[in-house]
Scaffold this motif. Structure first.
Motif, PDB file in Angstrom:
ATOM      1  N   THR A 109       0.830  -1.210   0.000  1.00 64.08           N
ATOM      2  CA  THR A 109       0.000   0.000   0.000  1.00 64.08           C
ATOM      3  C   THR A 109       0.863   1.258   0.000  1.00 64.08           C
ATOM      4  N   VAL A 110       1.888   1.268   0.840  1.00 61.60           N
ATOM      5  CA  VAL A 110       2.719   2.471   0.919  1.00 61.60           C
ATOM      6  C   VAL A 110       3.518   2.635  -0.373  1.00 61.60           C
ATOM      7  N   ARG A 111       3.985   1.522  -0.929  1.00 61.03           N
ATOM      8  CA  ARG A 111       4.702   1.601  -2.211  1.00 61.03           C
ATOM      9  C   ARG A 111       3.793   2.221  -3.282  1.00 61.03           C
ATOM     10  N   ALA A 112       2.534   1.788  -3.307  1.00 60.07           N
ATOM     11  CA  ALA A 112       1.600   2.301  -4.312  1.00 60.07           C
ATOM     12  C   ALA A 112       1.390   3.807  -4.140  1.00 60.07           C
ATOM     13  N   LEU A 113       1.263   4.251  -2.896  1.00 56.65           N
ATOM     14  CA  LEU A 113       0.938   5.668  -2.663  1.00 56.65           C
ATOM     15  C   LEU A 113       2.154   6.585  -2.787  1.00 56.65           C
ATOM     16  N   ASN A 114       3.369   6.045  -2.591  1.00 58.85           N
ATOM     17  CA  ASN A 114       4.578   6.881  -2.583  1.00 58.85           C
ATOM     18  C   ASN A 114       4.775   7.679  -3.862  1.00 58.85           C
ATOM     19  N   GLU A 115       4.395   7.058  -4.982  1.00 63.38           N
ATOM     20  CA  GLU A 115       4.569   7.726  -6.265  1.00 63.38           C
ATOM     21  C   GLU A 115       3.778   9.037  -6.313  1.00 63.38           C
ATOM     22  N   THR A 116       2.565   8.992  -5.792  1.00 61.77           N
ATOM     23  CA  THR A 116       1.675  10.158  -5.841  1.00 61.77           C
ATOM     24  C   THR A 116       1.872  11.072  -4.624  1.00 61.77           C
ATOM     25  N   PHE A 117       2.298  10.489  -3.495  1.00 66.36           N
ATOM     26  CA  PHE A 117       2.540  11.285  -2.279  1.00 66.36           C
ATOM     27  C   PHE A 117       3.956  10.990  -1.778  1.00 66.36           C
ATOM     28  N   PRO A 118       4.983  11.569  -2.431  1.00 65.01           N
ATOM     29  CA  PRO A 118       6.368  11.217  -2.095  1.00 65.01           C
ATOM     30  C   PRO A 118       6.711  11.488  -0.630  1.00 65.01           C
ATOM     31  N   MET A 119       6.002  12.454   0.008  1.00 57.40           N
ATOM     32  CA  MET A 119       6.334  12.761   1.410  1.00 57.40           C
ATOM     33  C   MET A 119       6.111  11.565   2.345  1.00 57.40           C
ATOM     34  N   LEU A 120       5.264  10.608   1.912  1.00 58.83           N
ATOM     35  CA  LEU A 120       4.993   9.441   2.766  1.00 58.83           C
ATOM     36  C   LEU A 120       6.253   8.622   3.025  1.00 58.83           C
TER      37      LEU A 120
END
Ligand code: FAD
Ligand code: PYC
Length: 414
Positions: A315-326
């Motif tokens: 999940t975090v890998r998927a979101l990192n692209e769009t929300f790099p701050m994560l």
């Protein structure tokens, strides 16, 4: 029961908070009730509340095997929206969203409803078409939603990266009056109101059998003994299949775990909710500052109420692209709930083959938003045998092939 108010808080502050009453009673079961609701999650409690409030039926017990709100209601990520495609769904979810607007006042309990707005991102051309279609459908249904450009997405959520290498943001479906609420408070507020009407909320009491005579329900067996009733509502989410088995019928749904996690708390970084359904991830920020994150369901049926490492990574890998701050945040904790998923991704609010037994299930990954509307409709169904809001959601639709396809609206989680 005494009302909560600013005056009461001031009064209690002067006497070391010694005057607060218990929010709800802890009664032993009576021998018989007019209606029993199995499951003290949001949907069960809301059903009981509207049975009392709208129909004056208060000789009601809500029976819970664990603690109230301890199922999916207390485990969900609290996203509230009503941007569904089909007319019966829009009617039900919008009724629910509108009840959230005044829930704190209606229950005299602060459920922290926060209509901060929800964006469902479009990151493929298929999604652009899907969400534009939903925006048009919502306009016809009277549900205010809007198709917005990538630039508007960036204005609403400055931490987003529009130019992801695989899935650039192509726009979004925006519902300005969608948002979040405090999940426990919704369960607690309904429980307090039910108890105040004289209903019995019975916790730590598992229903083990449904007693029937001549095709009609007569009561339930529980770990606290037998209890009789005239009407029975089964409202147990991921355990619906078990309770249907006890009643002698089968349901067209699967139980599967849905997980979520939160990061360490940070300063305010986003004040909208974002769902990114192509990559299977969604994100909001809690009042404590934690980033609340979730993804898709586990890929296999299970009854596991816990998280797993591979899910955090995916999940975090998927979101990192769009929300790099994560990528710079530490994750604090994760958990899971057992969700009840139907083939058309729509709920079942229905009479059953057993006279007097009604079922409310199949909310899958998206039932928190539906709690007040579902309770309102289910109470009407149980009290009158019919509700305009539940007409299309009967379980016979799976035999008749009359599906209410909401796979796009359910989106991220399936
Ligand atoms: P529950 O809250 O699960 O209540 C059912 C109760 O029945 C439980 O307390 C259980 O203990 C009890 N029970 C079961 N068997 C028995 C028995 N034999 N006897 C007595 N009691 C019994 N929805 C949204 O709209 N927005 C979201 O953002 C969202 N995020 C989610 C994130 C996660 C991680 C999860 C797991 C779910 C999410 N959902 C979301 C879905 C939502 O949580 C559920 O659809 C909703 O809470 C279901 O409520 P319920 O009252 O039907 O079930
Ligand atoms: O139904 O909006 C929803 C949802 C978001 C996350 C899980 N379910």
């Amino acid at each position: 029961m005494k009302r909560y108010s600013a005056f009461a808080i001031a009064r209690e502050a002067t006497r070391y908070h010694s005057g607060w009453e218990r929010a709800w009673r802890a009664p032993e079961p009576k021998a018989k009730y007019d209606a029993i609701i199995i499951g003290a999650g949001g949907h069960g409690l809301a059903t009981a509340y509207y049975l009392g409030k709208n129909f004056g039926i208060t000789n009601v017990a809500i029976i819970e095997k664990g603690w109230l709100g301890g199922g999916n209601t207390g485990r969900n990520t609290t996203i509230i929206r009503s941007n569904y495609l089909q007319d019966p769904s829009a009617a039900l979810y919008e009724k629910s969203r509108s009840l959230y607007e005044t829930m704190s006042q209606d229950l005299n309990y602060n459920v922290m409803f926060s209509p901060r707005g929800v964006i469902m991102l479009a990151q493929t051309h298929h999604e652009v078409r899907g969400y534009q279609r939903t925006a048009h459908a919502n306009a016809l249904q009277g549900v205010p939603t809007e198709w917005i450009s990538p630039q508007r997405v960036k204005e609403l959520c400055p931490i987003i990266n529009l130019e992801g290498p695989r899935y650039p943001v192509l726009g979004g479906l925006w519902q300005a009056r969608g948002g979040t609420a405090r999940h426990d408070a919704v369960a607690w507020g309904y429980a307090r109101a039910c108890s105040d009407m004289g209903m019995d909320v019975i916790q730590q009491c598992e229903v083990t059998n449904i007693r029937r005579e001549g095709g009609k329900v007569v009561g339930v067996d529980t770990t606290k003994g037998a209890i009789d009733c005239d009407k029975l509502g089964i409202v147990v989410a991921g355990h619906s299949g078990d309770l249907a088995n006890m009643s002698g019928f089968r349901l067209p749904l699967e139980s599967v775990a849905l997980q979520a996690l939160v990061s360490e708390p940070i300063k305010p970084a986003m004040d909208v909710v974002i769902m990114a359904n192509t990559v299977h991830g969604y994100l909001s920020q809690s009042d404590k500052g934690e980033m609340v994150i979730g993804g898709g369901t586990d890929g296999y049926n299970n009854y596991t109420q816990r998280g797993s490492f591979h899910h955090v990574e995916e999940t975090v890998r998927a979101l990192n692209e769009t929300f790099p701050m994560l990528s710079r945040l530490k994750m604090l904790r994760q958990w899971g709930g057992i969700v009840d998923v139907t083939g058309d991704r729509s709920p079942i609010l229905s009479k059953t083959p057993v006279d007097g037994v009604f079922i409310n299930c199949g909310w899958g990954t998206g039932g928190f938003k539906a709690i007040p509307g579902s309770g309102w409709a289910m109470a009407e169904l149980m009290a009158k045998g019919h509700s305009p809001l539940t007409d299309e959601f009967g379980m016979e639709r799976f035999i008749e092939g009359r599906f209410i396809d909401e796979s796009v609206a359910a989106g991220v989680a399936h």
